[in-house]
Design a protein around this motif. Structure first.
Motif, short mmCIF file in Angstrom:
data_model
loop_
_atom_site.label_atom_id
_atom_site.label_comp_id
_atom_site.label_asym_id
_atom_site.label_seq_id
_atom_site.Cartn_x
_atom_site.Cartn_y
_atom_site.Cartn_z
N LEU A 194 0.87 -1.17 0.00
CA LEU A 194 0.00 0.00 0.00
C LEU A 194 0.90 1.22 0.00
CD1 LEU A 194 -2.63 -1.24 2.59
CD2 LEU A 194 -2.94 -1.01 0.12
N THR A 195 1.21 1.70 -1.19
CA THR A 195 2.22 2.74 -1.34
C THR A 195 1.66 4.16 -1.43
OG1 THR A 195 2.23 2.38 -3.73
CG2 THR A 195 3.85 1.14 -2.42
N GLY A 196 0.38 4.32 -1.16
CA GLY A 196 -0.20 5.66 -1.18
C GLY A 196 0.38 6.56 -0.11
N SER A 197 0.56 6.03 1.08
CA SER A 197 1.20 6.79 2.17
C SER A 197 2.67 6.93 1.83
CB SER A 197 1.04 6.05 3.50
OG SER A 197 -0.32 5.85 3.78
N LYS A 198 3.16 8.14 1.85
CA LYS A 198 4.53 8.41 1.40
C LYS A 198 5.51 8.53 2.56
CE LYS A 198 3.13 8.75 -2.83
NZ LYS A 198 2.59 7.48 -3.27
N LYS A 199 6.74 8.16 2.28
CA LYS A 199 7.83 8.37 3.24
C LYS A 199 8.51 9.66 2.81
CE LYS A 199 10.22 5.04 5.13
NZ LYS A 199 11.21 4.02 5.54
N GLY A 200 8.25 10.71 3.56
CA GLY A 200 8.84 12.01 3.26
C GLY A 200 10.06 12.24 4.10
N CYS A 201 9.85 12.77 5.29
CA CYS A 201 10.97 13.11 6.17
C CYS A 201 11.40 11.95 7.06
CB CYS A 201 10.59 14.30 7.05
SG CYS A 201 9.29 13.92 8.25
N ASP A 202 10.51 10.99 7.29
CA ASP A 202 10.75 9.84 8.17
C ASP A 202 11.01 10.29 9.61
OD1 ASP A 202 10.58 7.08 8.29
OD2 ASP A 202 12.72 6.77 7.97
N ARG A 203 10.50 11.48 9.96
CA ARG A 203 10.69 12.03 11.31
C ARG A 203 9.40 12.61 11.89
NH1 ARG A 203 15.76 13.44 8.87
NH2 ARG A 203 17.45 12.56 10.12
N GLY A 204 8.29 12.43 11.20
CA GLY A 204 7.02 12.94 11.69
C GLY A 204 6.84 14.43 11.53
N GLN A 205 7.61 15.05 10.65
CA GLN A 205 7.54 16.50 10.51
C GLN A 205 6.80 16.97 9.26
OE1 GLN A 205 11.69 17.53 10.70
NE2 GLN A 205 11.71 17.45 12.92
N CYS A 206 6.57 16.06 8.28
CA CYS A 206 5.97 16.52 7.02
C CYS A 206 4.53 16.06 6.82
CB CYS A 206 6.83 16.09 5.84
SG CYS A 206 6.77 14.32 5.46
N GLY A 207 4.12 14.98 7.46
CA GLY A 207 2.74 14.51 7.34
C GLY A 207 2.44 13.70 6.10
N ALA A 208 3.42 13.43 5.25
CA ALA A 208 3.17 12.67 4.02
C ALA A 208 2.71 11.25 4.31
CB ALA A 208 4.42 12.65 3.14
N CYS A 209 2.98 10.76 5.49
CA CYS A 209 2.66 9.38 5.87
C CYS A 209 1.37 9.27 6.68
CB CYS A 209 3.80 8.78 6.67
SG CYS A 209 4.06 9.62 8.25
N THR A 210 0.58 10.34 6.75
CA THR A 210 -0.61 10.34 7.60
C THR A 210 -1.61 9.26 7.20
OG1 THR A 210 -0.36 12.72 7.95
CG2 THR A 210 -2.50 11.76 8.50
N VAL A 211 -2.04 8.48 8.19
CA VAL A 211 -3.09 7.48 8.05
C VAL A 211 -4.03 7.65 9.24
CG1 VAL A 211 -1.61 5.83 6.82
CG2 VAL A 211 -1.85 5.66 9.31
N LEU A 212 -5.17 6.97 9.19
CA LEU A 212 -6.07 6.97 10.33
C LEU A 212 -5.88 5.66 11.08
CD1 LEU A 212 -9.34 8.37 8.72
CD2 LEU A 212 -7.51 9.63 9.87
N LEU A 213 -5.59 5.75 12.36
CA LEU A 213 -5.43 4.60 13.24
C LEU A 213 -6.61 4.62 14.19
CD1 LEU A 213 -3.53 2.33 14.48
CD2 LEU A 213 -2.84 4.11 16.07
N ASP A 214 -7.49 3.62 14.05
CA ASP A 214 -8.72 3.58 14.84
C ASP A 214 -9.45 4.92 14.74
OD1 ASP A 214 -8.31 0.92 15.61
OD2 ASP A 214 -7.10 1.53 17.34
N GLY A 215 -9.45 5.50 13.53
CA GLY A 215 -10.16 6.73 13.24
C GLY A 215 -9.44 8.02 13.57
N VAL A 216 -8.25 7.93 14.15
CA VAL A 216 -7.50 9.13 14.54
C VAL A 216 -6.27 9.25 13.65
CG1 VAL A 216 -6.21 10.21 16.43
CG2 VAL A 216 -8.27 8.88 16.93
#
Length: 172
Positions: A35-57
């Motif tokens: 599932l490659t839609g979520s991107k690896k941008g900064c790999d440090r949680g600073q860019c948000g490219a990897c945002t997914v919903l975990l239990d709706g959050v």
């Protein structure tokens, strides 16, 4: 040592055996589940490219260890559309030019869905900008992103829209 986990990803139960407890949720999604839609941008949680919903959050998947979320429900960009019918947030991003190169778009859309579900979007552009501030766009499509979130919020709150974001049969 191996670490068996089960995740419900986009409504489908998926079992994985991870060889390392340090595998991030992002790497499990991209490299183990394709599932490659979520991107690896900064790999440090600073860019948000990897945002997914975990239990709706909404979360940054690059900061979450997959083994820590055994049994969780994950929604990725691949799980939003209903076949060929776009989710209202996806449709709003298209209608309001909320993207340019598209790299950040999946994370932006997932963050917008989370923001709206959290009831944090409202109808104030400044509130939307604040709520989306963890998602960076290198192309500068922020005006379109803000317009898209506001339009999606309005569409999803319309009386003819069901909770999942689809139009009711009466409106279709």
């Amino acid at each position: 040592m191996s670490f068996p986990i089960t995740l419900t990803v986009n409504g489908v139960s998926r079992s994985l055996v991870l060889e390392d407890a340090r595998v991030t949720l992002l790497d499990a999604l991209r490299e183990r589940l394709d599932l490659t839609g979520s991107k690896k941008g900064c790999d440090r949680g600073q860019c948000g490219a990897c945002t997914v919903l975990l239990d709706g959050v909404r979360i940054n998947a690059c900061l979450a260890l997959a083994v820590s979320h055994d049994g969780a429900s994950i929604t990725t960009i691949e799980g939003l559309a209903d076949g060929d019918v776009l989710h209202p947030v996806q449709a709003a991003f298209v209608a309001h030019d909320g993207y340019q190169c598209g790299f950040c778009t999946p994370g932006q859309i997932m963050s917008a869905v989370g923001l709206i579900r959290e009831g944090q979007a409202g109808d104030d552009p400044e509130r939307v900008r604040e709520g989306m501030s963890g998602n960076l766009c290198r192309c500068g499509a922020y005006a379109g992103i803000t317009e898209a979130v506001l339009a999606a919020q309005a569409a999803m709150n319309a009386p003819d829209v069901l909770p999942g974001g689809n139009l009711s049969e009466d409106a279709a």
